[in-house]
Design a protein around this motif. Structure first.
Motif, mmCIF file in Angstrom:
data_model
loop_
_atom_site.group_PDB
_atom_site.id
_atom_site.type_symbol
_atom_site.label_atom_id
_atom_site.label_comp_id
_atom_site.label_asym_id
_atom_site.label_seq_id
_atom_site.Cartn_x
_atom_site.Cartn_y
_atom_site.Cartn_z
ATOM 1 N N LEU A 1 44.789 20.907 6.066
ATOM 2 C CA LEU A 1 44.800 22.370 6.002
ATOM 3 C C LEU A 1 43.383 22.926 5.868
ATOM 4 O O LEU A 1 43.016 23.890 6.570
ATOM 5 C CB LEU A 1 45.653 22.828 4.812
ATOM 6 C CG LEU A 1 47.167 22.632 4.946
ATOM 7 C CD1 LEU A 1 47.838 22.836 3.595
ATOM 8 C CD2 LEU A 1 47.748 23.591 5.974
ATOM 9 N N ILE A 2 42.592 22.339 4.996
ATOM 10 C CA ILE A 2 41.230 22.837 4.790
ATOM 11 C C ILE A 2 40.387 22.627 6.039
ATOM 12 O O ILE A 2 39.628 23.522 6.457
ATOM 13 C CB ILE A 2 40.586 22.144 3.573
ATOM 14 C CG1 ILE A 2 41.333 22.514 2.289
ATOM 15 C CG2 ILE A 2 39.121 22.532 3.453
ATOM 16 C CD1 ILE A 2 41.367 23.986 1.983
ATOM 17 N N ARG A 3 40.517 21.464 6.664
ATOM 18 C CA ARG A 3 39.749 21.211 7.882
ATOM 19 C C ARG A 3 40.185 22.140 9.014
ATOM 20 O O ARG A 3 39.374 22.511 9.866
ATOM 21 C CB ARG A 3 39.893 19.748 8.297
ATOM 22 C CG ARG A 3 39.227 18.774 7.327
ATOM 23 C CD ARG A 3 39.381 17.332 7.800
ATOM 24 N NE ARG A 3 38.672 17.103 9.040
ATOM 25 C CZ ARG A 3 37.376 16.796 9.132
ATOM 26 N NH1 ARG A 3 36.642 16.709 8.026
ATOM 27 N NH2 ARG A 3 36.817 16.586 10.293
ATOM 28 N N ALA A 4 41.453 22.530 9.018
ATOM 29 C CA ALA A 4 41.947 23.447 10.058
ATOM 30 C C ALA A 4 41.294 24.811 9.941
ATOM 31 O O ALA A 4 41.086 25.487 10.962
ATOM 32 C CB ALA A 4 43.461 23.567 9.952
ATOM 33 N N THR A 5 40.941 25.251 8.707
ATOM 34 C CA THR A 5 40.290 26.551 8.553
ATOM 35 C C THR A 5 38.882 26.545 9.144
ATOM 36 O O THR A 5 38.325 27.610 9.397
ATOM 37 C CB THR A 5 40.213 26.959 7.076
ATOM 38 O OG1 THR A 5 39.335 26.073 6.362
ATOM 39 C CG2 THR A 5 41.585 26.940 6.427
ATOM 40 N N ILE B 1 33.534 31.488 8.813
ATOM 41 C CA ILE B 1 33.284 30.292 8.009
ATOM 42 C C ILE B 1 34.606 29.880 7.360
ATOM 43 O O ILE B 1 35.292 30.708 6.748
ATOM 44 C CB ILE B 1 32.229 30.547 6.914
ATOM 45 C CG1 ILE B 1 30.909 31.008 7.535
ATOM 46 C CG2 ILE B 1 31.997 29.294 6.078
ATOM 47 C CD1 ILE B 1 29.871 31.414 6.508
ATOM 48 N N GLY B 2 34.949 28.604 7.479
ATOM 49 C CA GLY B 2 36.157 28.096 6.855
ATOM 50 C C GLY B 2 35.914 27.678 5.416
ATOM 51 O O GLY B 2 34.827 27.862 4.856
ATOM 52 N N ALA B 3 36.938 27.120 4.818
ATOM 53 C CA ALA B 3 36.862 26.721 3.410
ATOM 54 C C ALA B 3 36.036 25.452 3.249
ATOM 55 O O ALA B 3 36.071 24.547 4.094
ATOM 56 C CB ALA B 3 38.265 26.509 2.851
ATOM 57 N N LEU C 1 43.090 30.318 -0.790
ATOM 58 C CA LEU C 1 42.279 30.421 0.430
ATOM 59 C C LEU C 1 41.779 31.819 0.764
ATOM 60 O O LEU C 1 40.819 31.942 1.531
ATOM 61 C CB LEU C 1 43.071 29.889 1.627
ATOM 62 C CG LEU C 1 43.293 28.377 1.690
ATOM 63 C CD1 LEU C 1 44.116 28.019 2.916
ATOM 64 C CD2 LEU C 1 41.960 27.637 1.714
ATOM 65 N N ARG C 2 42.390 32.883 0.224
ATOM 66 C CA ARG C 2 42.035 34.223 0.698
ATOM 67 C C ARG C 2 40.572 34.561 0.409
ATOM 68 O O ARG C 2 39.981 35.372 1.122
ATOM 69 C CB ARG C 2 42.955 35.280 0.093
ATOM 70 C CG ARG C 2 42.941 35.378 -1.405
ATOM 71 C CD ARG C 2 43.571 36.682 -1.888
ATOM 72 N NE ARG C 2 44.880 36.972 -1.357
ATOM 73 C CZ ARG C 2 46.029 36.826 -2.030
ATOM 74 N NH1 ARG C 2 46.007 36.350 -3.263
ATOM 75 N NH2 ARG C 2 47.165 37.154 -1.480
#
Length: 345
Positions: free
Chosen positions: A254-258, A275-277, A314-315
């Motif tokens: 999930l984190i890599r998908a962001t 920028i993702g998480a 995540l928000r």
């Protein structure tokens, strides 16, 4: 599915082993008393209550965002009273100095020496009201306290009490005279919870409680239903909650998908994420999910715990592009799309 995530023989749990039914029953009883005390003062706001409990058990910090008047301060002080902890409220303003928060040295003319006066951050629960009104210099002074759980005054280290939890609030509709929190500091908060308006029945209940004196300026403090030692025991138990390897891979996916939304969801949604998480997002999911499991009365994490926490975790860790802001795309829209695209174990 329960059998998959219920293995009692996880070597990562250490010598203490998994939680026993007796320990879970005791934890549920303590959390039930705290929740009941919370609800006796705060009407509704069940998501806020869960977020505060999860943050407390996971030894993190929480950012609460809403318009004024939605009981954020009351919720914070009630939680502190319920566990017999020290509570401190700091009203952030542009002229607030770092020394106003962490403390300073004051010269005593009678003894001809300096003495250290600790600031209000040296409490178990610290409410930073409207944190985005504090200057960048003052905001940065909080990083050591939040991350290292200590302050430095004149070269001397002063440990913060245990448990220690920062509850920061910010008003999203008044941006004049505010300082936007840097992304690096936002990442320090385990959860970010949006506090909504109460429902009609809840708002009527508020009026009734003000009428009978339960709420209002002269309301009495609630009696403690737990202790800080109980909190420390719950926090230790959270560290023994079992997390299946499949759940860990799910969190990482999930984190890599962001970070690669364009490839996963297409160029339209991909253009909205700048920028993702960071790996702190993975750690936050891992810690918060274990705390959520204890709050739900389980000694193991299930995928529903991750899904329940997805917006809160995540928000504030997904940085949207200018195009997303122009199209009024909310972070929750992107988060939900990512969760739909990543297979659930």
């Amino acid at each position: 599915m329960t059998e998959v995530f219920e293995s009692p023989t996880n070597p990562s749990l250490g010598s203490a082993g998994p939680l026993t039914p007796g320990e879970l029953e005791q934890a549920t009883a303590v959390l039930g008393r705290i929740s009941e005390a919370f609800s006796s003062r705060v009407v509704g706001q069940h998501r806020v209550r869960t977020a505060l409990l999860v943050t407390l058990l996971a030894e993190g910090h929480v950012l609460l965002e809403s318009v004024p008047g939605l009981a954020k301060t009351l919720a914070s002080s009630t939680l502190a009273q319920a566990v017999d902890a020290r509570f401190s409220r700091i009203q952030c303003t542009p002229d607030l100095l770092p020394s106003d928060i962490i403390g300073t040295q004051v010269y005593d003319p009678r003894r001809h020496e300096f003495e250290t006066q600790l600031g209000p951050v040296h409490a178990n629960f610290v409410l930073l009201d409207e944190i985005n009104r504090a200057s960048a210099k003052t905001q940065s002074a909080l990083l050591e306290a939040m991350q290292e759980r200590q302050t430095s005054i004149a070269g001397t280290i002063h440990p913060l009490p245990d448990p220690f939890m920062v509850l920061a609030t910010q008003n999203p509709i008044e941006e004049e005279g505010t300082y936007v929190l840097p992304h690096a500091q936002m990442d320090r908060f385990l959860l970010k919870e949006i506090v909504d308006y109460p429902g009609e029945d809840d708002e009527l209940m508020v009026l009734e409680r003000i009428g009978d004196g339960t709420l209002g300026a002269h309301m009495a403090d609630i009696s403690a239903v737990a202790t800080t030692a109980d909190v420390a025991r719950l926090q230790a138990q959270v560290g023994r909650v079992y997390v299946d390897p499949a759940i860990k891979r799910y969190i990482v996916a999930l984190i890599r998908a962001t970070r690669d939304v364009g490839r996963l969801l297409g160029p339209e949604l991909g253009s909205y994420v700048e920028i993702g998480a960071s790996p702190r997002g993975s750690i936050a999911f891992f810690q918060a999910a274990r705390a959520m499991a204890v709050v739900q009365g389980r000694h193991y994490v299930i995928p529903e715990d991750i899904r329940e926490l997805r917006h809160s975790v995540l928000r504030h860790r997904i940085h949207l592009s200018f195009e997303a802001l122009a199209d009024r795309v909310r972070p929750e829209t992107v988060i939900d799309a990512v969760f739909r695209a990543v297979p659930t174990p």
